[in-house]
Design an enzyme around this catalytic site. Structure first.
Site, PDB file in Angstrom:
ATOM      1  N   HIS A 242      -4.328  11.656  25.821  1.00 54.00           N
ATOM      2  CA  HIS A 242      -5.581  11.996  26.023  1.00 54.00           C
ATOM      3  C   HIS A 242      -6.478  10.790  26.368  1.00 54.00           C
ATOM      4  CE1 HIS A 242      -9.415  13.429  24.271  1.00 54.00           C
ATOM      5  NE2 HIS A 242      -8.729  14.498  24.120  1.00 54.00           N
ATOM      6  N   GLU A 255     -13.128  16.333  23.180  1.00 50.96           N
ATOM      7  CA  GLU A 255     -13.647  16.483  24.649  1.00 50.96           C
ATOM      8  C   GLU A 255     -14.839  17.178  24.517  1.00 50.96           C
ATOM      9  OE1 GLU A 255     -10.001  17.832  26.475  1.00 50.96           O
ATOM     10  OE2 GLU A 255     -11.057  18.188  28.394  1.00 50.96           O
ATOM     11  N   ARG A 258     -17.873  15.010  25.490  1.00 44.55           N
ATOM     12  CA  ARG A 258     -18.384  15.036  26.857  1.00 44.55           C
ATOM     13  C   ARG A 258     -18.916  16.332  27.374  1.00 44.55           C
ATOM     14  NH1 ARG A 258     -12.924  13.720  28.867  1.00 44.55           N
ATOM     15  NH2 ARG A 258     -12.357  13.693  26.964  1.00 44.55           N
ATOM     16  N   ARG A 279      -7.451  15.884  31.541  1.00 42.97           N
ATOM     17  CA  ARG A 279      -7.041  14.519  30.857  1.00 42.97           C
ATOM     18  C   ARG A 279      -6.328  13.703  31.362  1.00 42.97           C
ATOM     19  NH1 ARG A 279      -5.757  17.991  25.078  1.00 42.97           N
ATOM     20  NH2 ARG A 279      -8.126  18.395  24.536  1.00 42.97           N
ATOM     21  N   HIS A 382      -0.786  12.420  23.038  1.00 40.84           N
ATOM     22  CA  HIS A 382      -1.394  13.526  22.404  1.00 40.84           C
ATOM     23  C   HIS A 382      -0.794  14.755  22.520  1.00 40.84           C
ATOM     24  CE1 HIS A 382      -4.993  15.949  20.889  1.00 40.84           C
ATOM     25  NE2 HIS A 382      -5.049  16.393  21.994  1.00 40.84           N
ATOM     26  N   HIS A 383      -0.064  15.216  23.726  1.00 39.38           N
ATOM     27  CA  HIS A 383       0.491  16.542  23.438  1.00 39.38           C
ATOM     28  C   HIS A 383       1.954  16.330  24.230  1.00 39.38           C
ATOM     29  CE1 HIS A 383       0.200  20.977  23.067  1.00 39.38           C
ATOM     30  NE2 HIS A 383       0.870  20.941  24.602  1.00 39.38           N
ATOM     31  N   ARG A 422      -1.613  19.724  30.125  1.00 39.70           N
ATOM     32  CA  ARG A 422      -2.648  20.893  29.255  1.00 39.70           C
ATOM     33  C   ARG A 422      -4.029  20.779  29.210  1.00 39.70           C
ATOM     34  NH1 ARG A 422      -4.709  21.313  24.450  1.00 39.70           N
ATOM     35  NH2 ARG A 422      -3.707  19.473  23.532  1.00 39.70           N
TER      36      ARG A 422
END
Ligand code: ADP
Length: 450
Positions: A242, A255, A258, A279, A382-383, A422
């Site tokens: 991220h 996010e 932004r 991302r 992050h993921h 993602r």
């Protein structure tokens, strides 16, 4: 001889709780097993919201959106590596999941946007707070009112079978005491492996040294539990970093900052990339800067539209000053570089056209109202997009794509929906949509075995 549950749900994040509620409402006797001392998993940290296209809330706000556009943008964001059948089912089910949540007292009625999307479709709480805490507390109310059992500090270490049929799980408590819990069917909702450094580095050695935004329980144990039953896996190398993570606290800067109009500037005082790109791309642009960090910069109007911003200020890592010049001085950026950057961005907002970086969304307000704020960020793990293979009913599939009977999986433990990257807001949608499906299927299966 103790009880035999209809359904054991492993994991108490958004996917597990949704599954448990749905299974209960289908008439099943359910227990949730959670290795951590608290409920909520990594979901509790989810920030921006839940994506869905064609919802009642979008209609109320006059936002014209549809599943096909959501599909196309998620596929592009995923670098066209997504499992398209799963993605189709995901976009089609998303508005129903928003309504399912509303029926359960969880109203995601405000809407914002994330990177890679062209339309406001990220649903969040009405008070514009982070989605995770609100979602989990709402789901927990439903768990409590239904008196669904939750075992905390209890780790599933093995899924048990007898004559090729699921018969329960072996668990270990905080005193390393092992017991067996009998069940007719199982939902695996154990989340991703972003906090399992060894596993991350096994697939992506170049991520050594990156912080993670995830809670400690994001250890990927569900993947090996299911692989022992013959489950297939997909995309394990696809690990998302991220772009905006505060490095001293590993705090993820949503996010939605932004999405509310903030920009990214380099130490040289310049914008360097379209902040509303996906991302993967924004992260890569930050890493390419000589300093490998960037400032997320916003004004007081943007702050006042986002509850998360106040939380960051409370955390103590936000630099702020009454004027842009004073802020520049504080963060050691030359105002002679920063002022023209801001002027140019404000011009882009006023004509709704960002000539320089092609930012087409979230050109919401000029950055002009003091105090001004800046947070130093860099990318963090992050993921994990990859995971076990499932079909559109959340059935776990073997490597030959035949179903494993009696086991369903939902949420970050699964792979395929998000492809190589993602989209922000798609994880919360994923866990609710596939959590409901997994819970329903597991309950039906258990009932047929009665
Ligand atoms: P999702 O977003 O997919 O719902 P989360 O990360 O929010 O996933 O939640 C997954 C939960 O599962 C976490 O709370 C984690 O501690 C728990 N968990 C992971 N592995 C096990 C295990 N082997 N036994 C019990 N709980 C587990």
């Amino acid at each position: 001889e103790g009880v035999v549950y209809d359904v054991v749900v492993i994991g108490s994040g958004g996917a597990g709780l949704s599954a448990a509620i749905q299974a209960h409402d289908e008439g099943a006797n359910v227990v949730i097993i959670e290795q951590m001392p608290t409920i909520g998993g990594n979901t509790v940290k989810a920030s921006v919201g839940m994506n869905a296209a064609g919802t009642i809330y979008q209609k109320l706000k006059g936002i014209d959106d549809n599943a096909q556009l959501f599909f196309d943008e998620s596929l592009k964001g995923g670098q066209f590596k997504n499992d398209q059948e799963l993605l189709r089912s995901f976009v089609d089910s998303a508005p129903l999941a928003i309504e399912w949540l509303a029926d359960h007292g969880i109203e995601l009625c405000d809407i914002t946007i994330t990177g890679g999307m062209s339309i406001d479709r990220t649903h969040r709480p009405g008070d514009r707070s982070a989605v995770g805490g609100y979602l989990i507390s709402g789901l927990v109310k439903n768990i409590v009112s239904r008196q669904i059992e939750v075992l905390l500090d209890t780790k599933v270490i093995e899924i048990l079978t007898e004559n090729n049929e699921i018969c329960g799980v072996r668990v270990e408590d905080e005193y390393n005491e092992q017991t067996i819990i009998k069940a007719k069917s199982i939902v695996v909702a154990t989340g991703g492996f972003s906090a399992n450094k060894k596993m991350v580095l096994e697939y992506r050695p170049e991520l050594d040294g990156f912080v993670t935004t995830n809670h400690k329980g994001a250890n990927g144990s569900g993947i090996s539990l299911l692989q022992k039953l013959g489950s297939g896996v997909v995309d394990l190398k696809e690990i998302q970093i991220h772009p905006t993570v505060e490095q001293t606290t590993s705090y993820l800067i949503s996010e939605s900052i932004r999405g509310g109009g903030a920009i990214l500037v380099s130490q040289a005082g310049r914008r360097f990339y379209n902040e509303m790109e996906t991302r993967d791309k924004v992260s890569a642009a930050i890493i390419e800067l000589p300093e490998k960090t960037a400032w997320i910069l916003f004004d007081d109007q943007i702050r006042s539209n986002n509850k998360a911003a106040d939380e960051y200020i409370e955390q103590g890592f936000v630099q702020q000053a009454p004027t842009l010049e004073a802020l520049a001085k504080k963060i050691n950026i030359d105002i002679k570089a920063l002022q023209p950057t801001i002027d140019k961005f404000n011009q882009a907002v006023s004509i709704q056209h960002d000539e320089e970086f092609g930012r087409a969304t979230a050109l919401r307000v000029p950055i002009e109202k003091g105090p001004f704020y800046a947070i130093l960020i860099a990318p963090g793990i992050h993921h994990t997009m990859g995971g076990v293979t499932i079909d559109t009913d959340a059935t776990v599939l073997k490597t030959n794509r035949r179903p494993i009977r009696g086991v369903w999986a939902a949420g970050e433990v699964t792979g395929g929906i998000h492809g190589a990257n993602r989209i922000g807001g798609n994880a919360v949608a994923d866990i609710v949509i596939f959590g409901i499906k997994a819970g329903r299927q597991a309950a039906i299966y258990a009932q047929n075995k009665r």
